[in-house]
Design a protein around this motif. Sequence first.
Motif, PDB file in Angstrom:
ATOM      1  N   THR A 115      -6.901   0.114  12.921  1.00  9.26           N
ATOM      2  CA  THR A 115      -5.536  -0.326  12.599  1.00  9.26           C
ATOM      3  C   THR A 115      -5.324  -0.342  11.088  1.00  9.26           C
ATOM      4  N   THR A 128      -5.045   3.187   9.842  1.00  6.70           N
ATOM      5  CA  THR A 128      -3.758   3.762  10.239  1.00  6.70           C
ATOM      6  C   THR A 128      -2.653   3.319   9.290  1.00  6.70           C
ATOM      7  N   GLU A 171       0.211   5.383   7.233  1.00  8.88           N
ATOM      8  CA  GLU A 171       1.640   5.026   7.295  1.00  8.88           C
ATOM      9  C   GLU A 171       2.215   4.945   5.880  1.00  8.88           C
ATOM     10  N   GLN A 203       6.293   3.558  11.438  1.00  8.68           N
ATOM     11  CA  GLN A 203       5.571   2.301  11.654  1.00  8.68           C
ATOM     12  C   GLN A 203       4.196   2.540  12.252  1.00  8.68           C
ATOM     13  N   ALA A 204       3.159   1.984  11.621  1.00  7.74           N
ATOM     14  CA  ALA A 204       1.817   2.021  12.203  1.00  7.74           C
ATOM     15  C   ALA A 204       1.772   1.006  13.341  1.00  7.74           C
ATOM     16  N   GLN A 205       1.164   1.394  14.445  1.00  3.66           N
ATOM     17  CA  GLN A 205       1.009   0.506  15.600  1.00  3.66           C
ATOM     18  C   GLN A 205      -0.431   0.012  15.639  1.00  3.66           C
ATOM     19  N   PRO A 206      -0.674  -1.144  16.240  1.00  2.98           N
ATOM     20  CA  PRO A 206      -2.059  -1.588  16.383  1.00  2.98           C
ATOM     21  C   PRO A 206      -2.861  -0.535  17.162  1.00  2.98           C
ATOM     22  N   THR A 222      -5.438   1.165  19.739  1.00  6.98           N
ATOM     23  CA  THR A 222      -5.733   0.850  21.131  1.00  6.98           C
ATOM     24  C   THR A 222      -6.974   1.609  21.574  1.00  6.98           C
ATOM     25  N   VAL A 266      -2.097   4.927  16.019  1.00  7.78           N
ATOM     26  CA  VAL A 266      -0.825   5.599  16.274  1.00  7.78           C
ATOM     27  C   VAL A 266       0.186   5.211  15.197  1.00  7.78           C
ATOM     28  N   ILE A 267       0.929   6.210  14.754  1.00  6.85           N
ATOM     29  CA  ILE A 267       2.044   5.963  13.844  1.00  6.85           C
ATOM     30  C   ILE A 267       3.299   6.467  14.546  1.00  6.85           C
ATOM     31  N   MET A 268       4.262   5.579  14.736  1.00  5.84           N
ATOM     32  CA  MET A 268       5.497   5.911  15.450  1.00  5.84           C
ATOM     33  C   MET A 268       6.617   6.212  14.447  1.00  5.84           C
TER      34      MET A 268
END
Length: 185
Positions: free
Chosen positions: A32, A35, A39, A69-72, A74, A83-85
């Motif tokens: 995280t 990531t 971001e 936005q970087a996501q936590p 998983t 993951v970056i959304m």
Amino acid sequence: MRLESQQLSDVINKALTLDKPLRDRILVSAVTKATIVFETRIKNVNLSAPPGPSDDLHAITGWLRGSVQAQPATIVGNRVIGVIMVGAKYGLFHELGTRPYKIVPKKANVLAWPTGSAIFGSGKRAGQINKAGKAPMAFAKSVQHPGLRARRPFGRALEHTPTRDIAHRILINDISADVEKELGL
């Protein structure tokens, strides 16, 4: 880079000796953080390609840049995924580019837009208004867009060696520190 990859591999192998919930927590936390580094790089990547004009991700409204936005991280199977959304619908078009396309009005009979640089506030006609107190307008039943070149903010951020190096260091340092703490080293 080869040394860092080997160090990362060694650190992950040490983490694998821990019980699964603890190992997963350590790896998810480190991925995280890494990531978030990407971001930040994506949001700040300079997309200008000489000799063209600047077309930074945040050039006009900032909506696309703000939607990254970087996501936590998983866990999926035996992998930890960062993951970056992108919230803006058109983010994919900036990454991959588009073919030429036709723009037609959705609700009205014609398209209308302020002409020149009146809407941007720069250049010869900056802020120029007509006698009616409005910016000069252009109208058309349709326009042919030449297509958008692939600007690749994600690809360029991932290819940026200093960013990759920072992410590697975060992974190595965070996982090492947590594993050593848990193993009492």
